[in-house]
Motif scaffolding. Structure first.
Motif, PDB file in Angstrom:
ATOM      1  N   ALA C 274       0.844  -1.196   0.000  1.00  0.00           N
ATOM      2  CA  ALA C 274       0.000   0.000   0.000  1.00  0.00           C
ATOM      3  C   ALA C 274       0.879   1.245   0.000  1.00  0.00           C
ATOM      4  N   GLN C 275       1.974   1.165   0.725  1.00  0.00           N
ATOM      5  CA  GLN C 275       2.923   2.265   0.820  1.00  0.00           C
ATOM      6  C   GLN C 275       3.507   2.601  -0.559  1.00  0.00           C
ATOM      7  N   VAL C 276       3.658   1.561  -1.392  1.00  0.00           N
ATOM      8  CA  VAL C 276       4.239   1.735  -2.726  1.00  0.00           C
ATOM      9  C   VAL C 276       3.177   2.146  -3.738  1.00  0.00           C
ATOM     10  N   VAL C 277       2.073   1.415  -3.706  1.00  0.00           N
ATOM     11  CA  VAL C 277       1.038   1.626  -4.720  1.00  0.00           C
ATOM     12  C   VAL C 277       0.292   2.932  -4.492  1.00  0.00           C
ATOM     13  N   GLY C 278       0.072   3.262  -3.220  1.00  0.00           N
ATOM     14  CA  GLY C 278      -0.722   4.439  -2.863  1.00  0.00           C
ATOM     15  C   GLY C 278      -0.314   5.707  -3.592  1.00  0.00           C
ATOM     16  N   PRO C 279       0.937   6.131  -3.433  1.00  0.00           N
ATOM     17  CA  PRO C 279       1.351   7.379  -4.082  1.00  0.00           C
ATOM     18  C   PRO C 279       1.206   7.321  -5.599  1.00  0.00           C
ATOM     19  N   ALA C 280       1.488   6.137  -6.170  1.00  0.00           N
ATOM     20  CA  ALA C 280       1.365   6.022  -7.626  1.00  0.00           C
ATOM     21  C   ALA C 280      -0.068   6.258  -8.056  1.00  0.00           C
ATOM     22  N   ILE C 281      -0.996   5.595  -7.336  1.00  0.00           N
ATOM     23  CA  ILE C 281      -2.413   5.767  -7.671  1.00  0.00           C
ATOM     24  C   ILE C 281      -2.810   7.219  -7.476  1.00  0.00           C
ATOM     25  N   ALA C 282      -2.318   7.823  -6.397  1.00  0.00           N
ATOM     26  CA  ALA C 282      -2.684   9.204  -6.112  1.00  0.00           C
ATOM     27  C   ALA C 282      -2.257  10.122  -7.247  1.00  0.00           C
ATOM     28  N   SER C 283      -1.037   9.925  -7.772  1.00  0.00           N
ATOM     29  CA  SER C 283      -0.586  10.797  -8.858  1.00  0.00           C
ATOM     30  C   SER C 283      -1.368  10.541 -10.132  1.00  0.00           C
ATOM     31  N   MET C 284      -1.790   9.297 -10.290  1.00  0.00           N
ATOM     32  CA  MET C 284      -2.497   8.965 -11.531  1.00  0.00           C
ATOM     33  C   MET C 284      -3.968   9.339 -11.477  1.00  0.00           C
ATOM     34  N   LEU C 285      -4.454   9.569 -10.260  1.00  0.00           N
ATOM     35  CA  LEU C 285      -5.893   9.655 -10.050  1.00  0.00           C
ATOM     36  C   LEU C 285      -6.611  10.601 -11.015  1.00  0.00           C
ATOM     37  N   ILE C 286      -6.079  11.824 -11.132  1.00  0.00           N
ATOM     38  CA  ILE C 286      -6.798  12.796 -11.959  1.00  0.00           C
ATOM     39  C   ILE C 286      -6.782  12.392 -13.431  1.00  0.00           C
ATOM     40  N   TYR C 287      -5.691  11.746 -13.849  1.00  0.00           N
ATOM     41  CA  TYR C 287      -5.640  11.323 -15.246  1.00  0.00           C
ATOM     42  C   TYR C 287      -6.595  10.162 -15.482  1.00  0.00           C
ATOM     43  N   LEU C 288      -6.699   9.297 -14.462  1.00  0.00           N
ATOM     44  CA  LEU C 288      -7.690   8.231 -14.544  1.00  0.00           C
ATOM     45  C   LEU C 288      -9.088   8.827 -14.674  1.00  0.00           C
ATOM     46  N   MET C 289      -9.319   9.872 -13.860  1.00  0.00           N
ATOM     47  CA  MET C 289     -10.631  10.512 -13.914  1.00  0.00           C
ATOM     48  C   MET C 289     -10.907  11.067 -15.304  1.00  0.00           C
ATOM     49  N   MET C 290      -9.883  11.727 -15.857  1.00  0.00           N
ATOM     50  CA  MET C 290     -10.081  12.327 -17.171  1.00  0.00           C
ATOM     51  C   MET C 290     -10.370  11.251 -18.214  1.00  0.00           C
ATOM     52  N   ALA C 291      -9.593  10.154 -18.162  1.00  0.00           N
ATOM     53  CA  ALA C 291      -9.799   9.087 -19.130  1.00  0.00           C
ATOM     54  C   ALA C 291     -11.216   8.533 -18.996  1.00  0.00           C
ATOM     55  N   LEU C 292     -11.661   8.365 -17.757  1.00  0.00           N
ATOM     56  CA  LEU C 292     -13.005   7.835 -17.536  1.00  0.00           C
ATOM     57  C   LEU C 292     -14.072   8.785 -18.084  1.00  0.00           C
ATOM     58  N   VAL C 293     -13.924  10.070 -17.736  1.00  0.00           N
ATOM     59  CA  VAL C 293     -14.913  11.043 -18.196  1.00  0.00           C
ATOM     60  C   VAL C 293     -14.975  11.054 -19.721  1.00  0.00           C
ATOM     61  N   LEU C 294     -13.808  11.090 -20.353  1.00  0.00           N
ATOM     62  CA  LEU C 294     -13.806  11.165 -21.814  1.00  0.00           C
ATOM     63  C   LEU C 294     -14.299   9.865 -22.436  1.00  0.00           C
ATOM     64  N   TYR C 295     -14.135   8.760 -21.709  1.00  0.00           N
ATOM     65  CA  TYR C 295     -14.634   7.504 -22.257  1.00  0.00           C
ATOM     66  C   TYR C 295     -16.157   7.556 -22.359  1.00  0.00           C
ATOM     67  N   PHE C 296     -16.777   8.085 -21.323  1.00  0.00           N
ATOM     68  CA  PHE C 296     -18.241   8.099 -21.345  1.00  0.00           C
ATOM     69  C   PHE C 296     -18.811   9.363 -21.979  1.00  0.00           C
ATOM     70  N   ARG C 297     -18.081  10.469 -21.856  1.00  0.00           N
ATOM     71  CA  ARG C 297     -18.543  11.721 -22.486  1.00  0.00           C
ATOM     72  C   ARG C 297     -17.387  12.281 -23.305  1.00  0.00           C
ATOM     73  N   PRO C 298     -17.278  11.850 -24.564  1.00  0.00           N
ATOM     74  CA  PRO C 298     -16.099  12.217 -25.359  1.00  0.00           C
ATOM     75  C   PRO C 298     -15.874  13.720 -25.525  1.00  0.00           C
ATOM     76  N   THR C 299     -16.849  14.553 -25.172  1.00  0.00           N
ATOM     77  CA  THR C 299     -16.587  15.993 -25.266  1.00  0.00           C
ATOM     78  C   THR C 299     -16.747  16.666 -23.905  1.00  0.00           C
ATOM     79  N   GLY C 300     -16.451  15.951 -22.845  1.00  0.00           N
ATOM     80  CA  GLY C 300     -16.454  16.562 -21.522  1.00  0.00           C
ATOM     81  C   GLY C 300     -17.834  16.566 -20.887  1.00  0.00           C
ATOM     82  N   LEU C 301     -17.876  17.069 -19.643  1.00  0.00           N
ATOM     83  CA  LEU C 301     -19.128  17.005 -18.882  1.00  0.00           C
ATOM     84  C   LEU C 301     -20.166  18.001 -19.390  1.00  0.00           C
ATOM     85  N   PHE C 302     -19.725  19.207 -19.715  1.00  0.00           N
ATOM     86  CA  PHE C 302     -20.677  20.234 -20.151  1.00  0.00           C
ATOM     87  C   PHE C 302     -20.257  20.826 -21.489  1.00  0.00           C
TER      88      PHE C 302
END
Lengths: 250, 343, 307
Positions: C274-302
């Motif tokens: 957890a000590q190793v994976v945690g920070p990696a996930i934390a740094s990736m989090l926003i990019y994961l969010m962006m990829a997810l959002v664009l996957y479902f809404r290819p032109t953003g939320l609004f």
């Protein structure tokens, strides 16, 4: 009775609250040129888009060559032999005229997942493409960049692309749109030569063209088929006259 | 041809015995491979990938991680480097290619950043600090990368191979469909082409070539680090291909050479080289459409038009040009208050 | 204890989100209205911070520093617009990218040349220094609250400006259909210049506000630029509302992810991974969010309508 090439069964489509296709049922026999006319905003292009698969109907069925294609995406319908031209010219402007058509030949002849060999020197593609260009009178413009063609020539190219697909059904969305009188006349000549070779569904504003070409005509008003019949029947139908005159008086 | 120049270069360099120049040009050629891969997407498919450094990084890490586990034979590491990059491209491509335009740029950036942070979290392999290559790749017991000159020509061979491959792709049946998809996807769909599949294939191929570049880069620098995958690197790759002129594979190579060489030269000249380099980029873009190759073509046309035969002609023509430019600038400034429509 | 930490981190997240909004708002307007990708937006944020430091050193007054730095930011923005950007509006996006990249290179280095590579700092104004007790046992720096407050104020101002005024109507129309706006006889050039100057000023403002709590250094604009792009893409390009929501989302996700990812993962896995994976996930989090959002809404939320 022979199975019709295309059968639209009770198609419905609305955008928001606006009904643009309302219970449309049309049959198209083999070798028939069927025209759909109607005033602006009657939903003609929407109908064509549903047939070619660019938009999905809300309900109803589209049967093409005996097969229900309602759920099939556009590329697969095209692969079954459903070719279309666009109301707004839709060509590849940076490609040469010949390449535009050769691409259509390529679409129906074998795999395009070929990574080697110069496509532009494949005779198997270029020859049929030239033949199609010849039919629409563009053979001498083969090497021109398509984006530089005159408007009427682009319409002709659009037609050549559709021809090169060797369609089982050709959907023509206002092929005369924006063409001048002479150009229209030329396109009518080309189309009448093609008539009988494959069935065509023609959506057109130009009444001269429609009455010169069509075997049967359906009149579409507010997304609904008002009447269908031979050109003579349609011409004599008082409802059609009323609809058109009404439209012109507005 | 450029490749001949590359091939002859070491011979010229041996006279000066500048080993570091060989090193520099080897690096330039490695980046040129990556730039070619990117140009395939950007120039021919209008797919602007802002995460291309990730593929380089994946290729490099494949070498580094294998070497750390005492596997250095490229029979294993090369296919793995290329394969891993291709797989990453394939998987992310299925998602990225759903979007268009700027959204595509940003989603490729997102995946690039994910790869970057992932590499930084690989604690056993150095984490953020990266890892030094235990040994360069070998081939069945031979060590072709040990000899600098041999390594140089291997890289050149790879570059020529990639150039040839990209060229073949672009003019093939496949390439025709791929180019068509950029021009008019609706028309392509109406013709019966499933555009997505073609774009995904091209994206995967491009990723694989990036992996190859990474494989070579790891061996050339004896080092692997997350910095290889940072968005700066991806951005630089884009700048390289635009600088050279996109949609022309020669442009990718010219741009890479110009970018890295100019950077190297200016940084020798002054510590603040970016203060010269930055405005230079701006000027090139403002003056030339189509990058350096476009500029060269414009210059050639200008030479012919102005009928320049001697240095005197040249100076006179430049004077005329500057006067015209000044007149135009003044005019456009005066027009500031007038409205202008955009097409 | 955990609750307090959570509240503090949530506030920090809000503060970060607000900062992102200040930067992203200008970016999304410039992009939405003029269809212009301005990578140099990040260095304008950096420049704002440096200018504040400089004017503070010269005047000794935070207020004067703020005013002068804002004006100077605006001046720099308008100058760049006039000399360079104006000629790029009808060019390809990629040309815009490379030209503005050139400006980044120049300004990053110029800042180093003028002010040195060492990080500088700006004191928090006396009035707002220190902390405030929000709850018994929960203290929070006032300045961060000031940032949150001023960010929300700017958001409201922008909202009113865009949805209630004639200028706002033009901006919205421009985001949907620029040719139409110019066909209406509106002076597009002037509209562009105003929007651009305004966006630059917002970025500069963000830089000034953050200067007291962050070290002011070359390159500080580059990372934030990427985050700002993430924000506008998630929000939907050209949408102020989308940008605001996305900015807060990103700010919160990033801050909370960084502070709690490890603890969170410990619920599922052994402490050391957890000590190793945690920070990696934390740094990736926003990019994961962006990829997810664009996957479902290819032109953003609004996405603005009509695009």
């Amino acid at each position: 009775m022979v199975e019709p090439v295309l059968r639209l069964e009770a198609l419905h489509k609305s955008f928001g609250g606006l009904m643009v296709t309302r219970d449309v049922t049309v049959e198209l026999a083999a070798d028939e040129l069927h025209a759909i006319i109607g005033p602006n905003g009657a939903g003609k292009t929407t109908l064509i888009n549903q047939i070619s698969g660019l938009i999905a109907p809300d309900s109803g069925r589209i049967v093409f060559g005996g097969r229900d294609v309602t759920a099939l995406p556009a590329p697969e319908r095209a692969a079954l032999g459903l070719a279309r031209s666009f109301q707004i010219t839709s060509i590849l402007p940076a490609f040469s005229v010949l390449e535009n058509v050769a691409l259509a030949v390529q679409a129906r002849s074998g795999s395009s997942f070929r990574f080697f060999g110069r496509a532009s020197s494949e005779e198997a593609l270029n020859k049929p493409a030239m033949a199609a260009l010849d039919e629409v009178g563009l053979a001498d413009r083969a090497d021109v960049i398509a984006g530089r063609l005159a408007h009427g020539e682009k319409r002709a190219l659009e037609l050549a692309i559709a021809l090169a697909m060797e369609p089982k059904l050709l959907l023509l969305d206002e092929p005369m749109a924006g063409a001048g009188r002479e150009e229209s006349q030329r396109l009518i000549t080309v189309l009448s030569r093609l008539k009988g070779r494959f069935p065509m569904l023609l959506v057109e504003h130009d009444m001269t063209a429609v009455f010169a070409l069509a075997d049967r005509i359906s009149v579409l008003i507010y997304g609904q088929i008002l009447t269908s019949g031979t050109p003579e029947e349609v011409r004599a139908d008082p409802r059609v006259i009323a609809a058109y005159l009404g439209d012109e008086m507005e | 041809m450029m490749f001949v120049a590359f091939a002859l270069f070491p011979i010229a360099a041996t006279f000066g015995a500048e080993a570091y120049l060989i090193d520099l040009f080897r690096r330039i050629m490695i980046f040129a491979i990556a730039a070619l891969a990117l140009d395939l997407l950007v120039g021919y498919g209008a797919l602007v990938s802002f995460g291309h450094a990730a593929f380089i990084g994946i290729g490099a890490y494949a070498v580094g991680i294998l070497a750390a586990s005492n596997v250095s034979d490229m029979i294993i590491s090369l296919p793995l480097a290329i394969g891993a990059a291709a797989l990453f491209a394939y998987l992310t491509g299925t998602i990225c290619l759903r979007t268009r335009g700027v959204y595509f740029i940003m989603i490729t950036l997102a995946f690039g950043q994910m790869a970057y942070f992932f590499a930084g979290s690989l604690a056993p392999y150095g984490g953020d600090d990266g890892l030094t290559l235990a040994m360069r790749s070998t081939l069945l017991g031979f060590a072709p990368f040990k000899h600098d000159l041999l390594f140089y020509y291997i890289v050149l061979g790879c570059l020529v191979g990639c150039y040839w491959l990209c060229r073949a792709l672009v003019i093939s049946r496949f390439g025709r469909v791929f180019r068509g998809a950029r021009e008019n996807p609706t028309r392509m769909a109406a013709l019966g082409f499933d555009v997505f599949r073609y774009q995904l294939t091209a994206y995967t191929i491009s990723g694989a070539l990036g992996g190859l570049a990474g494989f070579l880069l790891a061996n050339a620098t004896d080092f692997v680090s997350p910095a290889y995958m940072s968005w700066h690197r991806s951005g630089e790759l884009i700048v390289m291909i635009i600088l050279g002129g996109i949609g022309n594979l020669n442009g990718a190579i010219v741009g890479t050479v110009a970018f890295l060489l100019l950077g190297e030269w200016l940084s020798d000249l002054t510590e603040n080289w970016e203060m010269i380099f930055g405005p230079l980029l701006v000027v090139i873009i403002l003056l030339a459409r189509g990058g350096l190759l476009g500029l060269a073509a414009q210059m050639a046309a200008w030479y012919r038009r102005e009928n320049i035969l001697s240095v005197g002609d040249f100076i006179a023509a430049v004077g005329r040009y500057l006067r015209q430019l000044a007149r135009r600038t003044i005019k456009s400034t005066l027009q500031t208050s007038r409205s202008r429509s955009r097409g | 204890m955990f609750t307090y930490l959570f509240i503090v981190q949530t506030l920090n997240g809000l503060q970060f989100g607000v900062l992102l909004f200040l930067i992203a708002a200008g970016l999304t307007l410039v992009f939405g209205v003029m269809n212009f990708i301005n990578l140099a937006h990040g260095v304008q944020y950096m420049l704002g911070a440096y200018l504040a430091v400089m004017f503070y050193a010269m005047t000794g007054s935070m207020l004067l520093a703020l005013v002068f730095a804002l004006l100077a930011s605006l001046a720099v923005g308008l100058f760049l617009e006039f000399v360079i950007f104006r000629h790029l509006y009808d060019r390809d996006h990629l040309d815009q990218v490379i030209a503005t990249f050139g400006i980044i290179l120049f300004l990053d280095q110029a800042v180093k040349y003028v002010w040195g590579a060492a990080p500088l700092s700006l004191p928090i104004p006396d009035m707002f220094s220190g902390s405030v007790v929000l709850m018994p046992g929960l203290i929070y720096p006032i300045w961060r609250l000031v940032i949150i407050g001023s960010g929300i104020a700017v958001a409201l101002l922008l909202y009113v400006l865009v949805s209630r005024t004639r200028f706002g109507m033009l901006v919205r129309a421009g985001a949907n259909n620029a040719p139409m706006v110019s066909a209406l006889g509106v002076n597009i050039r002037r509209l562009f210049m105003i929007v651009f100057g305004f966006g630059t000023m917002l970025a500069g403002f963000a830089g000034i506000m953050i200067a007291p709590i962050l070290s002011v250094q070359p390159g500080m604009g580059d990372t934030i630029l990427i985050l700002a792009f993430v924000v506008i893409v998630i929000g939907g390009i050209g949408s102020i509302r989308g940008t605001f929501i996305a900015a807060l989302l990103i700010g919160l996700a990033d801050t909370l992810g960084r502070s709690f990812a490890v603890d969170f993962l410990r619920l599922f896995m052994a402490p050391s991974p957890a000590q190793v994976v945690g920070p990696a996930i934390a740094s990736m989090l926003i990019y994961l969010m962006m990829a997810l959002v664009l996957y479902f809404r290819p032109t953003g939320l609004f996405p603005p309508k009509g695009r």
